[in-house]
Scaffold this active site. Structure first.
Site, short mmCIF file in Angstrom:
data_model
loop_
_atom_site.label_atom_id
_atom_site.label_comp_id
_atom_site.label_asym_id
_atom_site.label_seq_id
_atom_site.Cartn_x
_atom_site.Cartn_y
_atom_site.Cartn_z
N GLY A 14 36.39 13.01 -63.00
CA GLY A 14 36.66 14.39 -62.55
C GLY A 14 35.94 14.62 -61.23
O GLY A 14 34.71 14.58 -61.16
N ALA A 15 36.75 14.81 -60.19
CA ALA A 15 36.16 15.03 -58.85
C ALA A 15 36.21 16.51 -58.49
O ALA A 15 36.39 16.89 -57.34
CB ALA A 15 36.92 14.21 -57.81
N GLY A 16 36.08 17.35 -59.51
CA GLY A 16 36.09 18.80 -59.27
C GLY A 16 34.69 19.29 -58.91
O GLY A 16 33.87 18.53 -58.38
N GLY A 19 31.92 17.59 -61.26
CA GLY A 19 31.87 16.15 -60.99
C GLY A 19 31.27 15.85 -59.64
O GLY A 19 30.45 14.92 -59.49
N ASN A 125 34.68 21.20 -71.37
CA ASN A 125 34.71 22.21 -72.43
C ASN A 125 36.07 22.26 -73.12
O ASN A 125 37.06 21.89 -72.52
CB ASN A 125 34.39 23.58 -71.82
CG ASN A 125 32.90 23.81 -71.74
OD1 ASN A 125 32.19 23.55 -72.70
ND2 ASN A 125 32.43 24.28 -70.60
N ARG A 156 19.13 28.23 -68.28
CA ARG A 156 19.46 29.66 -68.08
C ARG A 156 18.40 30.54 -68.74
O ARG A 156 17.90 31.49 -68.14
CB ARG A 156 20.85 29.96 -68.64
CG ARG A 156 21.92 29.34 -67.77
CD ARG A 156 23.33 29.59 -68.27
NE ARG A 156 24.28 29.14 -67.25
CZ ARG A 156 25.50 28.67 -67.50
NH1 ARG A 156 25.94 28.58 -68.74
NH2 ARG A 156 26.28 28.31 -66.50
N HIS A 180 27.95 25.12 -78.13
CA HIS A 180 27.94 25.61 -76.75
C HIS A 180 28.98 26.72 -76.65
O HIS A 180 30.09 26.52 -76.20
CB HIS A 180 28.28 24.47 -75.79
CG HIS A 180 28.17 24.86 -74.35
ND1 HIS A 180 27.05 25.45 -73.82
CD2 HIS A 180 29.03 24.72 -73.31
CE1 HIS A 180 27.24 25.66 -72.52
NE2 HIS A 180 28.43 25.22 -72.20
N1 APR Z 1 41.67 12.30 -65.53
C1 APR Z 1 40.78 12.48 -64.54
N2 APR Z 1 40.54 13.69 -64.00
C2 APR Z 1 41.21 14.73 -64.45
C3 APR Z 1 42.18 14.62 -65.49
C4 APR Z 1 42.38 13.32 -66.03
N3 APR Z 1 43.26 13.11 -67.02
N4 APR Z 1 42.69 15.83 -65.72
C5 APR Z 1 42.09 16.69 -64.88
N5 APR Z 1 41.20 16.03 -64.12
C6 APR Z 1 40.35 16.54 -63.03
C7 APR Z 1 41.04 17.59 -62.16
O1 APR Z 1 41.96 16.97 -61.28
C8 APR Z 1 39.85 18.21 -61.44
O2 APR Z 1 39.59 17.58 -60.21
O3 APR Z 1 39.20 17.22 -63.52
C9 APR Z 1 38.69 17.99 -62.42
C10 APR Z 1 38.10 19.28 -62.97
O4 APR Z 1 37.52 19.94 -61.90
P1 APR Z 1 37.45 21.54 -61.77
O5 APR Z 1 38.79 22.13 -62.09
O6 APR Z 1 36.80 21.86 -60.48
O7 APR Z 1 36.52 21.98 -62.98
P2 APR Z 1 34.91 21.98 -62.99
O8 APR Z 1 34.41 23.29 -62.54
O9 APR Z 1 34.42 20.74 -62.34
O10 APR Z 1 34.64 21.88 -64.56
C11 APR Z 1 34.93 20.69 -65.28
O11 APR Z 1 33.19 21.00 -66.89
O12 APR Z 1 31.70 22.72 -67.26
C12 APR Z 1 32.91 22.16 -67.63
O13 APR Z 1 34.22 24.07 -68.40
C13 APR Z 1 34.08 23.09 -67.39
O14 APR Z 1 35.68 21.81 -68.68
C14 APR Z 1 35.23 22.12 -67.37
C15 APR Z 1 34.59 20.88 -66.74
#
Ligand code: APR
Length: 318
Positions: A14-16, A19, A125, A156, A180
């Site tokens: 996950g590069a969000g 990540g 989550n 927190r 959680h």
């Molecule tokens: N494989 C790899 N990456 C994936 C997949 C998959 N099958 N499906 C989704 N993703 C990636 C998305 O493309 C996105 O880049 O997961 C990333 C999620 O990033 P964000 O939407 O920015 O979410 P973020 O704020 O990083 O939170 C991620 O952590 O704290 C928890 O509740 C939050 O479940 C969420 C997770």
């Protein structure tokens, strides 16, 4: 000659927002080489290159790679799973659980194809259900599949205590147990400032207010941001766990662990104090609880059990 394989390898799925924070802190702390993987093409590659280019400024030697190919994650020591989708307007909780459970299932299967004995830290989550999915699919022992929640919830709580007392954050320690979610159980008796329990430092009313704010800590941030959720403290919390493992610190931290009779529950993931070191979870520490605390934990465990049953149903459906 030092070869690449002598460094630890950390994969971040996950590069969000979360990540990227995890990858950044792992590199800044020189914890090992970092691989960022996502389904989005180009995003992990771009972020990895950007992060790599900060190496000479932040002074780290980690090699940072972005990819869409799980082969590049081969032989990871640690895998941090942050993949998932955020809740859409109108989407109910059960539907979100199903969507993210399928993502975590898919990701775990692919990770395990190339890494045979990694330690997996799940952040996605709904956490308790997602980490359970990762354990069931990976087949790894419970010591090696752990969820990140308590470190964040305790951070927190610590923050709110230090703001309330106007004292250094460094002196404040906190313990938060349970699932959680809304039913998490912050533990004032085990929350201290330089060893002094906050029950000796604040009125019950103020403690209750801080406990409440801790329970709603994630929602408070979502309300401000409007789009997206917290990522700086969640990322830092996951990296605290990565560091404890890779440096065999044997830290005692509240983490989401698979219970096998501890606290009176079996077969669920739940927030409890554990010792964390090179082999993952060394042990679960069982606290001596009051009747009231036990009651709150049981309510939380029952809540978690419902989400775990949903994961079991998904697994049974194939
Ligand atoms: N494989 C790899 N990456 C994936 C997949 C998959 N099958 N499906 C989704 N993703 C990636 C998305 O493309 C996105 O880049 O997961 C990333 C999620 O990033 P964000 O939407 O920015 O979410 P973020 O704020 O990083 O939170 C991620 O952590 O704290 C928890 O509740 C939050 O479940 C969420 C997770």
């Amino acid at each position: 000659m030092v070869t690449e394989t002598m460094r630890n390898k950390i994969t971040v799925v996950g590069a969000g927002q979360v990540g990227t924070t995890v990858a950044q802190l792992c590199a800044y702390k020189n914890l090992g080489n970092v691989v960022i993987i996502d389904i989005l093409e180009g995003v992990p590659q771009g972020k990895a290159l950007d992060l790599q280019q900060s190496g000479c400024l932040q002074v780290f030697d980690s090699i940072v790679t972005g990819t869409n190919d799980y082969q590049d994650t081969a032989n990871s020591d640690i895998v941090v799973i942050t993949a998932g989708l955020p809740r859409k307007p109108g989407q109910d909780r059960a539907d979100l659980l199903k969507v993210n459970a399928n993502i975590v299932r898919d990701v775990t299967e692919k990770v395990m194809k190339y890494s045979h004995n990694p330690i997996i830290i799940v952040v996605s989550n709904p956490l308790d259900a997602m980490v359970y999915m990762a354990k069931q699919v990976s087949g790894l022992p419970r010591e090696r599949v752990i969820g990140m929640a308590g470190v964040l919830d305790a951070a927190r709580f610590r923050t709110f205590v230090s703001l309330e007392l106007n004292c250094s954050l460094v002196d404040v320690d906190a313990m938060v147990l349970g699932g959680h979610g809304d039913s998490m159980v912050p533990m004032p008796r085990y929350t201290t400032v330089s060893g002094i329990s906050i029950t000796d430092l604040m009125t019950p009313e103020r403690i209750e207010a801080l406990v409440d704010r801790t329970r709603n800590g994630g929602a408070e941030i979502v309300k401000h941001l409007k789009k997206g959720s917290a990522f700086l403290a969640p990322g830092a919390s996951a990296v605290k766990m990565v560091e404890a493992i890779l440096q065999d610190k044997r830290r005692i931290l509240p983490c989401t662990a698979y219970l096998d009779g501890e606290y009176g529950w079996k077969g669920i993931y739940f927030g409890v104090p554990i010792e964390l070191g090179a082999h993952g979870m060394n042990k679960i520490i069982e606290l001596d609880l009051t009747e009231e605390e036990k009651k709150m934990l049981d309510i939380s465990a029952q809540d978690v059990k419902t989400t775990i049953d949903e994961v079991d149903a998904l697994l049974a459906a194939g």
